[in-house]
Write a protein that holds these residues in place. Structure first.
Motif, PDB file in Angstrom:
ATOM      1  N   SER A 200      48.496  -0.385 -26.987  1.00  0.00           N
ATOM      2  CA  SER A 200      47.662  -0.991 -25.946  1.00  0.00           C
ATOM      3  C   SER A 200      46.237  -1.222 -26.442  1.00  0.00           C
ATOM      4  CB  SER A 200      47.649  -0.097 -24.704  1.00  0.00           C
ATOM      5  OG  SER A 200      47.112   1.181 -24.995  1.00  0.00           O
ATOM      6  N   LYS A 201      45.718  -0.274 -27.223  1.00  0.00           N
ATOM      7  CA  LYS A 201      44.401  -0.469 -27.823  1.00  0.00           C
ATOM      8  C   LYS A 201      44.372  -1.721 -28.687  1.00  0.00           C
ATOM      9  CE  LYS A 201      42.666   4.299 -28.262  1.00  0.00           C
ATOM     10  NZ  LYS A 201      42.284   5.345 -29.248  1.00  0.00           N
ATOM     11  N   ALA A 202      45.388  -1.853 -29.524  1.00  0.00           N
ATOM     12  CA  ALA A 202      45.444  -2.989 -30.446  1.00  0.00           C
ATOM     13  C   ALA A 202      45.566  -4.309 -29.691  1.00  0.00           C
ATOM     14  CB  ALA A 202      46.614  -2.824 -31.408  1.00  0.00           C
ATOM     15  N   PHE A 203      46.407  -4.325 -28.667  1.00  0.00           N
ATOM     16  CA  PHE A 203      46.638  -5.557 -27.916  1.00  0.00           C
ATOM     17  C   PHE A 203      45.346  -6.060 -27.283  1.00  0.00           C
ATOM     18  CE2 PHE A 203      47.713  -7.756 -23.937  1.00  0.00           C
ATOM     19  CZ  PHE A 203      48.497  -8.785 -24.439  1.00  0.00           C
ATOM     20  N   PHE A 204      44.611  -5.172 -26.631  1.00  0.00           N
ATOM     21  CA  PHE A 204      43.360  -5.585 -25.986  1.00  0.00           C
ATOM     22  C   PHE A 204      42.292  -5.955 -27.020  1.00  0.00           C
ATOM     23  CE2 PHE A 204      45.198  -3.152 -22.390  1.00  0.00           C
ATOM     24  CZ  PHE A 204      45.171  -4.162 -21.441  1.00  0.00           C
ATOM     25  N   ALA A 205      42.301  -5.254 -28.153  1.00  0.00           N
ATOM     26  CA  ALA A 205      41.352  -5.597 -29.216  1.00  0.00           C
ATOM     27  C   ALA A 205      41.649  -6.982 -29.776  1.00  0.00           C
ATOM     28  CB  ALA A 205      41.413  -4.552 -30.331  1.00  0.00           C
ATOM     29  N   TYR A 206      42.927  -7.279 -30.004  1.00  0.00           N
ATOM     30  CA  TYR A 206      43.319  -8.583 -30.517  1.00  0.00           C
ATOM     31  C   TYR A 206      42.967  -9.693 -29.525  1.00  0.00           C
ATOM     32  CZ  TYR A 206      46.008  -6.340 -34.262  1.00  0.00           C
ATOM     33  OH  TYR A 206      46.385  -5.617 -35.365  1.00  0.00           O
ATOM     34  N   CYS A 207      43.254  -9.458 -28.250  1.00  0.00           N
ATOM     35  CA  CYS A 207      42.948 -10.473 -27.235  1.00  0.00           C
ATOM     36  C   CYS A 207      41.447 -10.729 -27.152  1.00  0.00           C
ATOM     37  CB  CYS A 207      43.489 -10.036 -25.872  1.00  0.00           C
ATOM     38  SG  CYS A 207      45.288 -10.078 -25.738  1.00  0.00           S
ATOM     39  N   PHE A 208      40.657  -9.654 -27.190  1.00  0.00           N
ATOM     40  CA  PHE A 208      39.198  -9.790 -27.090  1.00  0.00           C
ATOM     41  C   PHE A 208      38.645 -10.579 -28.277  1.00  0.00           C
ATOM     42  CE2 PHE A 208      34.973  -8.231 -28.284  1.00  0.00           C
ATOM     43  CZ  PHE A 208      34.262  -8.572 -27.143  1.00  0.00           C
ATOM     44  N   THR A 209      39.055 -10.219 -29.489  1.00  0.00           N
ATOM     45  CA  THR A 209      38.529 -10.908 -30.664  1.00  0.00           C
ATOM     46  C   THR A 209      38.966 -12.369 -30.698  1.00  0.00           C
ATOM     47  OG1 THR A 209      40.402 -10.116 -32.005  1.00  0.00           O
ATOM     48  CG2 THR A 209      38.374  -8.814 -32.049  1.00  0.00           C
ATOM     49  N   THR A 210      40.174 -12.651 -30.221  1.00  0.00           N
ATOM     50  CA  THR A 210      40.658 -14.032 -30.210  1.00  0.00           C
ATOM     51  C   THR A 210      39.859 -14.885 -29.240  1.00  0.00           C
ATOM     52  OG1 THR A 210      42.909 -13.321 -30.795  1.00  0.00           O
ATOM     53  CG2 THR A 210      42.658 -15.522 -29.857  1.00  0.00           C
ATOM     54  N   ILE A 211      39.642 -14.372 -28.035  1.00  0.00           N
ATOM     55  CA  ILE A 211      38.852 -15.111 -27.041  1.00  0.00           C
ATOM     56  C   ILE A 211      37.424 -15.328 -27.549  1.00  0.00           C
ATOM     57  CG2 ILE A 211      37.852 -14.994 -24.728  1.00  0.00           C
ATOM     58  CD1 ILE A 211      40.393 -13.492 -23.859  1.00  0.00           C
ATOM     59  N   PHE A 212      36.840 -14.293 -28.154  1.00  0.00           N
ATOM     60  CA  PHE A 212      35.488 -14.406 -28.696  1.00  0.00           C
ATOM     61  C   PHE A 212      35.454 -15.437 -29.826  1.00  0.00           C
ATOM     62  CE2 PHE A 212      31.748 -12.927 -31.122  1.00  0.00           C
ATOM     63  CZ  PHE A 212      30.824 -12.893 -30.090  1.00  0.00           C
ATOM     64  N   ALA A 213      36.528 -15.474 -30.634  1.00  0.00           N
ATOM     65  CA  ALA A 213      36.606 -16.435 -31.738  1.00  0.00           C
ATOM     66  C   ALA A 213      36.639 -17.869 -31.214  1.00  0.00           C
ATOM     67  CB  ALA A 213      37.850 -16.156 -32.591  1.00  0.00           C
ATOM     68  N   VAL A 214      37.379 -18.106 -30.129  1.00  0.00           N
ATOM     69  CA  VAL A 214      37.420 -19.446 -29.534  1.00  0.00           C
ATOM     70  C   VAL A 214      36.015 -19.878 -29.122  1.00  0.00           C
ATOM     71  CG1 VAL A 214      38.325 -20.874 -27.669  1.00  0.00           C
ATOM     72  CG2 VAL A 214      39.771 -19.128 -28.700  1.00  0.00           C
ATOM     73  N   MET A 215      35.275 -18.965 -28.535  1.00  0.00           N
ATOM     74  CA  MET A 215      33.920 -19.295 -28.079  1.00  0.00           C
ATOM     75  C   MET A 215      32.992 -19.579 -29.260  1.00  0.00           C
ATOM     76  SD  MET A 215      33.337 -16.912 -24.688  1.00  0.00           S
ATOM     77  CE  MET A 215      33.727 -15.339 -25.434  1.00  0.00           C
ATOM     78  N   ILE A 216      33.216 -18.896 -30.391  1.00  0.00           N
ATOM     79  CA  ILE A 216      32.448 -19.212 -31.600  1.00  0.00           C
ATOM     80  C   ILE A 216      32.742 -20.649 -32.031  1.00  0.00           C
ATOM     81  CG2 ILE A 216      32.218 -18.738 -34.073  1.00  0.00           C
ATOM     82  CD1 ILE A 216      32.634 -15.807 -33.472  1.00  0.00           C
ATOM     83  N   GLY A 217      34.013 -21.005 -32.037  1.00  0.00           N
ATOM     84  CA  GLY A 217      34.401 -22.362 -32.417  1.00  0.00           C
ATOM     85  C   GLY A 217      33.818 -23.406 -31.484  1.00  0.00           C
ATOM     86  N   LEU A 218      33.906 -23.161 -30.181  1.00  0.00           N
ATOM     87  CA  LEU A 218      33.344 -24.094 -29.206  1.00  0.00           C
ATOM     88  C   LEU A 218      31.836 -24.224 -29.388  1.00  0.00           C
ATOM     89  CD1 LEU A 218      35.277 -23.079 -25.939  1.00  0.00           C
ATOM     90  CD2 LEU A 218      35.663 -25.085 -27.371  1.00  0.00           C
ATOM     91  N   GLY A 219      31.172 -23.094 -29.624  1.00  0.00           N
ATOM     92  CA  GLY A 219      29.725 -23.116 -29.806  1.00  0.00           C
ATOM     93  C   GLY A 219      29.309 -23.951 -31.000  1.00  0.00           C
ATOM     94  N   PHE A 220      30.001 -23.778 -32.133  1.00  0.00           N
ATOM     95  CA  PHE A 220      29.676 -24.551 -33.325  1.00  0.00           C
ATOM     96  C   PHE A 220      29.913 -26.042 -33.097  1.00  0.00           C
ATOM     97  CE2 PHE A 220      28.955 -20.816 -35.710  1.00  0.00           C
ATOM     98  CZ  PHE A 220      28.469 -21.182 -36.961  1.00  0.00           C
ATOM     99  N   ALA A 221      31.022 -26.388 -32.424  1.00  0.00           N
ATOM    100  CA  ALA A 221      31.327 -27.796 -32.192  1.00  0.00           C
ATOM    101  C   ALA A 221      30.338 -28.438 -31.230  1.00  0.00           C
ATOM    102  CB  ALA A 221      32.749 -27.939 -31.656  1.00  0.00           C
ATOM    103  N   ILE A 222      29.926 -27.694 -30.200  1.00  0.00           N
ATOM    104  CA  ILE A 222      28.973 -28.221 -29.225  1.00  0.00           C
ATOM    105  C   ILE A 222      27.591 -28.395 -29.843  1.00  0.00           C
ATOM    106  CG2 ILE A 222      27.753 -27.694 -27.075  1.00  0.00           C
ATOM    107  CD1 ILE A 222      30.326 -26.275 -26.132  1.00  0.00           C
TER     108      ILE A 222
END
Length: 410
Positions: A71-93
């Motif tokens: 459960s720790k790993a699952f939430f950590a993976y989900c958090f980092t993935t969502i944060f990564a998407v926002m990094i990508g969106l930020g760079f593109a914007i």
């Protein structure tokens, strides 16, 4: 000497550029070949989304075995993935890699009916999953795949035959993907020929900006992994980066997180000090659900294509991109070319044309090598963090100098 696929793709891109420059508008005769290649990608999008996500969910039985760790790993993976998407969106914007690149990509697919967040939420549950598949409603297919997967987990051994069928179907779909990917050099040649022939070499300069934006975002994510080790585990990240070089180079060469797993598990134990239990469980889980670099790439591509076609994205669309990029990175996990296929789900979710993928095919292979390297680094980072939190991490091994003759720390 056997020529590797990525070398063929690069050759196809270069030859396509030269051909388009020479043939000019006559290069349009090659467009049908490129269209057929795009259609083949479209053909496998829905079965791939369904079976890959379904297979990934059913494989999470291991998470229940290890309970707290999973459960720790699952939430950590989900958090980092969502944060990564926002990094990508930020760079593109911020850097706007698609602005000024005016190419008609099939405007019939661009029309998007504005919906509220509540309407979108209500629409993601299919009333008829077969109809959803036939209509290529990717979000509904994803929801049905997750629902089916969790139901299979609940029925346990009674669903063993179905699980075996899902595994076989996943292998079948992956083989279909492999066959399509092998045609990439020819598709790239045809696409680059007509794009350069009709729109000129300005397209290439715009792609250069796109590549730099992606590389910049991936670099930030790569550095953030070190920051995470320092902040959440109190570890100097330099030994981690140094000891992971071999794993990262293998990922870069094979362009497959799963192909790198065996080496990553061994080196996390022998060089980094992760326990055998954490390394053997968390890394395969990460290879199935954690693709931070892929999430970054899908986010950048979504905004890039919107900028190309002049489509203004609102907050609802950005939220949908975050959701679909997270799900898409899960489905794209572990095999070469996965991001290009999963991109179909992301683009259609906000009304962008799938034809947009043709613009970046020529540079995707190089970027995929970088993405795979960042992906496996993220998997290893989360594994270290979880193992450290469980008190099973060997700090002495982590800070020790590497040995030429590796030992097993079981």
């Amino acid at each position: 000497m056997k020529i590797k696929l990525w070398q063929k793709v690069m050759a196809g891109m270069v030859l396509g550029i030269i051909s388009g420059y020479i043939l000019k508008e006559q290069a349009l005769i090659l467009k049908p070949i490129g269209t057929l290649f795009i259609n083949m990608i479209k053909m496998v999008v829905i079965p791939l989304i369904f079976f890959s996500i379904l297979n990934g969910v059913t494989n999470m039985n291991d998470a229940s075995t290890f309970g707290r760790v999973g459960s720790k790993a699952f939430f950590a993976y989900c958090f980092t993935t969502i944060f990564a998407v926002m990094i990508g969106l930020g760079f593109a914007i911020i850097f706007k890699p698609g602005v000024g690149l005016n190419i008609q990509l099939g405007t019939e697919s661009v029309t998007h009916v504005q919906k509220s967040a509540l309407e979108i939420l209500m629409d993601i549950v299919p009333t008829n999953p077969i109809q959803a598949m036939a209509a290529s409603n990717t979000m509904q297919v994803v929801v049905f795949a997750f629902f089916t997967g969790f139901a299979l987990i609940l029925i346990g051994d009674k669903g063993r035959e179905v699980k075996n069928l899902v595994v076989s179907a996943s292998h079948l779909v992956f083989k279909m993907i492999e066959l399509v990917i092998k045609l990439t050099p020819y598709g790239v040649f045809a696409i680059m020929s007509w794009v350069v022939g009709v729109y000129g070499l300005d397209v290439m300069f715009s792609l250069g900006k796109f590549v730099l934006v992606v590389m910049g975002a991936l670099s930030v994510q790569y550095i953030l992994f070190g920051v995470m080790l320092f902040v959440f585990a109190g570890l100097n990240p330099l030994p981690f980066y140094k000891k992971m070089i071999n794993t990262q180079m293998l990922a870069f060469a094979t362009v497959s997180s799963k192909a790198t797993l065996a080496t990553a598990i061994k080196e996390l134990q022998n060089k980094v000090g992760v326990s055998k239990q954490s390394a053997s469980f968390l890394l395969p889980l990460g290879a199935s659900i954690n693709m931070d670099a892929t999430a970054i790439y899908l986010g950048i591509c979504s905004v890039f294509f919107a900028q190309v076609v002049g489509m203004e994205l609102g907050m609802t669309q950005y939220l949908m991109i975050i959701l679909t990029c997270t799900l898409g990175s899960i489905g794209a996990a572990g095999f070469p070319g996965g991001a290009m296929v999963m991109m179909g789900m992301v683009l259609t979710s906000v009304g962008l044309p799938l034809e947009g993928m043709s613009i970046i095919l020529g540079v995707d292979r190089f970027l995929e090598m970088l993405r795979t390297t960042v992906n496996i680094t993220g998997d290893c980072t989360i594994t270290v963090l979880i193992d450290k939190s469980e008190g099973t991490f060997n700090k002495k091994i982590y800070y020790s100098e590497e040995k030429d003759d590796e030992e097993d720390y079981d």
